[in-house]
Design a protein around this motif. Structure first.
Motif, short mmCIF file in Angstrom:
data_model
loop_
_atom_site.label_atom_id
_atom_site.label_comp_id
_atom_site.label_asym_id
_atom_site.label_seq_id
_atom_site.Cartn_x
_atom_site.Cartn_y
_atom_site.Cartn_z
N PRO A 176 0.80 -1.23 0.00
CA PRO A 176 0.00 0.00 0.00
C PRO A 176 0.83 1.28 0.00
N ALA A 177 2.10 1.17 0.48
CA ALA A 177 2.98 2.34 0.51
C ALA A 177 3.68 2.57 -0.82
N GLY A 178 3.40 1.72 -1.81
CA GLY A 178 3.99 1.92 -3.13
C GLY A 178 5.24 1.13 -3.40
N PHE A 179 5.55 0.15 -2.55
CA PHE A 179 6.74 -0.68 -2.73
C PHE A 179 6.36 -2.08 -3.17
N SER A 180 7.24 -2.72 -3.91
CA SER A 180 7.08 -4.14 -4.22
C SER A 180 8.24 -4.89 -3.59
N ILE A 181 7.94 -5.99 -2.91
CA ILE A 181 8.95 -6.75 -2.19
C ILE A 181 9.37 -7.97 -3.01
N HIS A 182 10.68 -8.08 -3.25
CA HIS A 182 11.25 -9.26 -3.89
C HIS A 182 12.06 -9.98 -2.80
N SER A 183 11.84 -11.26 -2.66
CA SER A 183 12.41 -11.98 -1.53
C SER A 183 13.54 -12.90 -1.96
N ALA A 184 14.62 -12.90 -1.18
CA ALA A 184 15.72 -13.86 -1.33
C ALA A 184 15.91 -14.52 0.03
N LEU A 185 15.92 -15.86 0.06
CA LEU A 185 15.95 -16.58 1.32
C LEU A 185 17.35 -16.92 1.80
N SER A 186 18.35 -16.48 1.09
CA SER A 186 19.74 -16.71 1.51
C SER A 186 20.60 -15.57 0.98
N GLY A 187 21.78 -15.45 1.57
CA GLY A 187 22.70 -14.43 1.09
C GLY A 187 23.11 -14.66 -0.35
N GLU A 188 23.35 -15.91 -0.69
CA GLU A 188 23.76 -16.22 -2.07
C GLU A 188 22.68 -15.81 -3.06
N GLU A 189 21.43 -16.13 -2.73
CA GLU A 189 20.33 -15.78 -3.64
C GLU A 189 20.17 -14.26 -3.72
N GLY A 190 20.37 -13.58 -2.59
CA GLY A 190 20.27 -12.13 -2.60
C GLY A 190 21.33 -11.49 -3.48
N LEU A 191 22.56 -11.99 -3.40
CA LEU A 191 23.62 -11.46 -4.26
C LEU A 191 23.30 -11.69 -5.73
N LEU A 192 22.77 -12.87 -6.03
CA LEU A 192 22.43 -13.18 -7.41
C LEU A 192 21.34 -12.24 -7.93
N GLN A 193 20.29 -12.06 -7.14
CA GLN A 193 19.20 -11.18 -7.57
C GLN A 193 19.69 -9.74 -7.74
N SER A 194 20.60 -9.32 -6.86
CA SER A 194 21.11 -7.95 -6.93
C SER A 194 21.89 -7.70 -8.21
N ARG A 195 22.52 -8.73 -8.72
CA ARG A 195 23.26 -8.58 -9.97
C ARG A 195 22.34 -8.64 -11.18
N GLN A 196 21.19 -9.28 -11.01
CA GLN A 196 20.32 -9.51 -12.16
C GLN A 196 19.34 -8.39 -12.43
N ARG A 197 19.00 -7.59 -11.40
CA ARG A 197 18.07 -6.52 -11.64
C ARG A 197 18.30 -5.38 -10.66
N CYS A 198 17.66 -4.26 -10.94
CA CYS A 198 17.84 -3.08 -10.10
C CYS A 198 16.81 -3.04 -8.99
N PHE A 199 17.25 -2.65 -7.81
CA PHE A 199 16.35 -2.43 -6.68
C PHE A 199 16.63 -1.04 -6.11
N SER A 200 15.59 -0.44 -5.56
CA SER A 200 15.76 0.89 -4.98
C SER A 200 16.40 0.82 -3.61
N LEU A 201 16.21 -0.29 -2.93
CA LEU A 201 16.75 -0.45 -1.58
C LEU A 201 16.79 -1.94 -1.24
N ILE A 202 17.77 -2.31 -0.44
CA ILE A 202 17.91 -3.70 -0.01
C ILE A 202 17.75 -3.78 1.51
N ILE A 203 16.88 -4.68 1.95
CA ILE A 203 16.69 -4.95 3.38
C ILE A 203 17.43 -6.26 3.67
N LEU A 204 18.41 -6.20 4.53
CA LEU A 204 19.33 -7.32 4.69
C LEU A 204 19.38 -7.77 6.15
N ASP A 205 19.06 -9.03 6.39
CA ASP A 205 19.12 -9.58 7.74
C ASP A 205 20.56 -9.98 8.08
#
Length: 242
Positions: A34-63
């Protein structure tokens, strides 16, 4: 370095959540959509790194706490190829972890458990800060306008969607139109690794960019191959760059 996309009117702002907690992604979707964001989820660090290289994100939330490579290591690797804003999540109430995250390149942190409303507020605050800082950051070459804060590209006023690597390559070329850049210069800047003699990654990116950008209005090519050197962006006769 790359920093992320945003915000045409009517389009959601893409955020990447790197966290092994599946329920958190669902919760954030409920509050962020509702705030205008779309959430793309990565369940591991490796998957997050891969997704970050494959497309653009405005911000990354990292556990911070994840199985496999932890959030600090993911942060370190992300900062090798992107300056996308990063909000760290931690279950640890130790100030040393917050300091470590901020000193390693995170833009903010939030301790778990948290109220989703606070997370949304933090995201908006970070993006406002980034926009203020880089509002004037744009590269205009001919009919191309690249907006660094949003990591967006307009071609003759129409937005083009690029992957993070495509954006990074085009940015480097547009910063010095007419000047050839070698693969040895481009590959570390874009992929964060050293090139080898069999590496065709830049050639593949150039092919993708040529297909998406098309030729100049006079049918001349935009990205020229310089034999045994690399590539350069060629302006059409009479074009200006900024």
């Amino acid at each position: 370095m790359t920093r992320q996309v945003v915000t045409d009117a009517g389009q959601s702002i893409p955020l990447l959540l790197i966290d092994d907690d599946r329920s958190l992604a669902s919760l954030l979707m409920e509050y962020c959509t509702p705030a205008g964001f779309s959430i793309h989820s990565a369940l591991s660090g490796e998957e997050g790194l891969l997704q970050s290289r494959q497309r653009c994100f405005s911000l990354i939330i990292l556990d911070v706490s994840m199985p496999g490579i932890d959030g600090f290591e993911v942060l370190k690797r992300l900062r090798e190829f992107t300056d996308t804003p990063i909000l760290m999540l931690t279950t640890r109430d130790a100030s040393v972890d917050r300091v470590r995250g901020l000193e390693s390149g995170a833009d903010d942190y939030l301790a778990k458990p948290f109220q989703p409303e606070e997370l949304v507020a933090r995201i908006k605050s970070i993006l406002r800060r980034v926009h203020r800082k880089e509002r004037s950051g744009q590269i205009v070459v001919g009919d191309l306008a690249m907006y660094e804060a949003e990591r967006s590209l307009l071609l003759s006023g129409q937005r083009l969607d690029l992957t993070g690597a495509e954006y990074g390559l085009l940015r480097l070329l547009l910063l010095s139109p007419g000047e050839p850049l070698t693969r040895e210069e481009l590959i570390p800047s874009i992929f964060g690794r050293e090139p080898n003699s069999f590496d065709r990654s830049i050639d593949n990116l150039v092919n993708n960019l040529r297909r998406k950008l098309g030729p100049h209005p006079d049918s001349s090519e935009r990205i020229k191959s310089i034999r045994n050197v690399g590539y350069c962006y060629v302006q059409m006769s009479g074009e200006s760059g900024a």
